[in-house]
Design a protein around this motif. Sequence first.
Motif, PDB file in Angstrom:
ATOM      1  N   ASN A 131       9.779   4.628   0.644  1.00 43.45           N
ATOM      2  CA  ASN A 131      10.232   4.043  -0.622  1.00 43.45           C
ATOM      3  C   ASN A 131      10.071   2.527  -0.643  1.00 43.45           C
ATOM      4  O   ASN A 131       9.946   1.923  -1.699  1.00 43.45           O
ATOM      5  N   PHE A 132      10.068   1.915   0.553  1.00 37.33           N
ATOM      6  CA  PHE A 132      10.011   0.461   0.637  1.00 37.33           C
ATOM      7  C   PHE A 132       8.659  -0.094   0.192  1.00 37.33           C
ATOM      8  O   PHE A 132       8.539  -1.280  -0.075  1.00 37.33           O
ATOM      9  N   THR A 133       7.639   0.749   0.094  1.00 37.28           N
ATOM     10  CA  THR A 133       6.337   0.269  -0.388  1.00 37.28           C
ATOM     11  C   THR A 133       6.441  -0.227  -1.819  1.00 37.28           C
ATOM     12  O   THR A 133       5.620  -1.035  -2.252  1.00 37.28           O
ATOM     13  N   ASN A 134       7.432   0.259  -2.564  1.00 41.18           N
ATOM     14  CA  ASN A 134       7.613  -0.156  -3.957  1.00 41.18           C
ATOM     15  C   ASN A 134       8.926  -0.897  -4.177  1.00 41.18           C
ATOM     16  O   ASN A 134       9.413  -0.975  -5.286  1.00 41.18           O
ATOM     17  N   ARG A 135       9.480  -1.445  -3.111  1.00 40.26           N
ATOM     18  CA  ARG A 135      10.729  -2.196  -3.232  1.00 40.26           C
ATOM     19  C   ARG A 135      10.435  -3.679  -3.265  1.00 40.26           C
ATOM     20  O   ARG A 135       9.777  -4.216  -2.385  1.00 40.26           O
ATOM     21  N   ALA A 136      10.939  -4.303  -4.310  1.00 43.02           N
ATOM     22  CA  ALA A 136      10.828  -5.747  -4.496  1.00 43.02           C
ATOM     23  C   ALA A 136      12.242  -6.316  -4.547  1.00 43.02           C
ATOM     24  O   ALA A 136      13.202  -5.569  -4.743  1.00 43.02           O
ATOM     25  N   PRO A 137      12.388  -7.622  -4.413  1.00 46.05           N
ATOM     26  CA  PRO A 137      13.730  -8.199  -4.436  1.00 46.05           C
ATOM     27  C   PRO A 137      14.476  -7.979  -5.758  1.00 46.05           C
ATOM     28  O   PRO A 137      15.701  -7.923  -5.772  1.00 46.05           O
ATOM     29  N   TYR A 138      13.734  -7.859  -6.851  1.00 43.88           N
ATOM     30  CA  TYR A 138      14.323  -7.691  -8.181  1.00 43.88           C
ATOM     31  C   TYR A 138      13.512  -6.647  -8.952  1.00 43.88           C
ATOM     32  O   TYR A 138      12.337  -6.443  -8.650  1.00 43.88           O
ATOM     33  N   PRO A 139      14.117  -6.038  -9.961  1.00 44.17           N
ATOM     34  CA  PRO A 139      13.314  -5.152 -10.815  1.00 44.17           C
ATOM     35  C   PRO A 139      12.115  -5.941 -11.360  1.00 44.17           C
ATOM     36  O   PRO A 139      12.282  -7.065 -11.855  1.00 44.17           O
ATOM     37  N   THR A 140      10.940  -5.351 -11.240  1.00 47.36           N
ATOM     38  CA  THR A 140       9.709  -6.061 -11.604  1.00 47.36           C
ATOM     39  C   THR A 140       8.714  -5.096 -12.235  1.00 47.36           C
ATOM     40  O   THR A 140       8.468  -4.011 -11.711  1.00 47.36           O
ATOM     41  N   LEU A 141       8.145  -5.529 -13.345  1.00 44.54           N
ATOM     42  CA  LEU A 141       7.052  -4.796 -13.985  1.00 44.54           C
ATOM     43  C   LEU A 141       5.761  -5.543 -13.663  1.00 44.54           C
ATOM     44  O   LEU A 141       5.670  -6.754 -13.862  1.00 44.54           O
ATOM     45  N   HIS A 142       4.787  -4.814 -13.143  1.00 43.87           N
ATOM     46  CA  HIS A 142       3.519  -5.406 -12.747  1.00 43.87           C
ATOM     47  C   HIS A 142       2.452  -4.981 -13.742  1.00 43.87           C
ATOM     48  O   HIS A 142       2.119  -3.799 -13.820  1.00 43.87           O
ATOM     49  N   LEU A 143       1.929  -5.924 -14.490  1.00 41.81           N
ATOM     50  CA  LEU A 143       0.903  -5.658 -15.493  1.00 41.81           C
ATOM     51  C   LEU A 143      -0.461  -5.859 -14.842  1.00 41.81           C
ATOM     52  O   LEU A 143      -0.766  -6.946 -14.350  1.00 41.81           O
ATOM     53  N   LEU A 144      -1.247  -4.785 -14.825  1.00 41.75           N
ATOM     54  CA  LEU A 144      -2.545  -4.795 -14.146  1.00 41.75           C
ATOM     55  C   LEU A 144      -3.676  -4.475 -15.117  1.00 41.75           C
ATOM     56  O   LEU A 144      -3.555  -3.538 -15.908  1.00 41.75           O
ATOM     57  N   VAL A 175      13.613  -0.494   8.841  1.00 43.37           N
ATOM     58  CA  VAL A 175      14.421  -1.155   7.809  1.00 43.37           C
ATOM     59  C   VAL A 175      14.867  -2.538   8.274  1.00 43.37           C
ATOM     60  O   VAL A 175      14.825  -3.506   7.505  1.00 43.37           O
ATOM     61  N   ASP A 176      15.290  -2.664   9.538  1.00 41.62           N
ATOM     62  CA  ASP A 176      15.723  -3.973  10.037  1.00 41.62           C
ATOM     63  C   ASP A 176      14.572  -4.969  10.035  1.00 41.62           C
ATOM     64  O   ASP A 176      14.748  -6.131   9.671  1.00 41.62           O
ATOM     65  N   GLY A 177      13.391  -4.508  10.430  1.00 41.15           N
ATOM     66  CA  GLY A 177      12.211  -5.379  10.401  1.00 41.15           C
ATOM     67  C   GLY A 177      11.858  -5.810   8.988  1.00 41.15           C
ATOM     68  O   GLY A 177      11.459  -6.949   8.753  1.00 41.15           O
ATOM     69  N   TRP A 178      12.007  -4.890   8.015  1.00 38.59           N
ATOM     70  CA  TRP A 178      11.766  -5.199   6.606  1.00 38.59           C
ATOM     71  C   TRP A 178      12.706  -6.318   6.148  1.00 38.59           C
ATOM     72  O   TRP A 178      12.283  -7.285   5.531  1.00 38.59           O
ATOM     73  N   ARG A 179      13.982  -6.165   6.460  1.00 42.79           N
ATOM     74  CA  ARG A 179      14.968  -7.178   6.050  1.00 42.79           C
ATOM     75  C   ARG A 179      14.659  -8.523   6.699  1.00 42.79           C
ATOM     76  O   ARG A 179      14.767  -9.575   6.058  1.00 42.79           O
ATOM     77  N   GLU A 180      14.302  -8.502   7.961  1.00 42.05           N
ATOM     78  CA  GLU A 180      13.959  -9.737   8.679  1.00 42.05           C
ATOM     79  C   GLU A 180      12.732 -10.410   8.063  1.00 42.05           C
ATOM     80  O   GLU A 180      12.691 -11.625   7.925  1.00 42.05           O
ATOM     81  N   LEU A 181      11.773  -9.613   7.679  1.00 39.54           N
ATOM     82  CA  LEU A 181      10.544 -10.113   7.081  1.00 39.54           C
ATOM     83  C   LEU A 181      10.799 -10.917   5.807  1.00 39.54           C
ATOM     84  O   LEU A 181      10.122 -11.905   5.535  1.00 39.54           O
TER      85      LEU A 181
END
Length: 184
Positions: A131-144, A175-181
């Motif tokens: 699920n983290f592949t699509n997790r951003a810090p805030y809700p975000t819409l990406h227009l492509l 998950v810990d590595g993700w948060r650290e990143l």
Amino acid sequence: MSAAPETTPEAIIETRRWLERAVIGLNLCPFAKAVHAKRQIRYVLSPAQTPEALLEQLADELRLLHATDADTVDTTLLVHPQVLRDFLDFNDFLDAADALVAELGLEGEIQVASFHPDYQFAGTDPDEIGNFTNRAPYPTLHLLREASIDRAVAAYPDPDVIVERNIATLEKLGVDGWRELLKP
């Protein structure tokens, strides 16, 4: 007299950090590096506090992206920290976003991808690392731009491998590595 220093809202700083360290740094999207390097990503912080206001701003951003040369702005990240913080509400909103693309006659030209701090793919547990592949810090819409996607996919030898590779990368990171990143 010198000009006042430019101030960038924290939500945009954190979104750029996520893009640079996770999306590009972990190569989650092999297509992001080029548009980032060429400064063709438009970052927009939405003041919207209701889904209706966000939909209006989305319409404006879709029109602007469509009317702008891709060499200037190839893609837009519409960050909206004050609305659709609940993932299920956000997910429901995506139908309205897709309907808006169709209403504006932009199907086949622009698509809207989605990122959210609590992103969860159907059929997964909330804490699954995929699920983290699509997790951003805030809700975000990406227009492509679809033409850009088509060019990127044509240049990439096997785009179907990306999802599998991303999950393997995130499983190693944890998950810990993700948060650290993503720490400042």
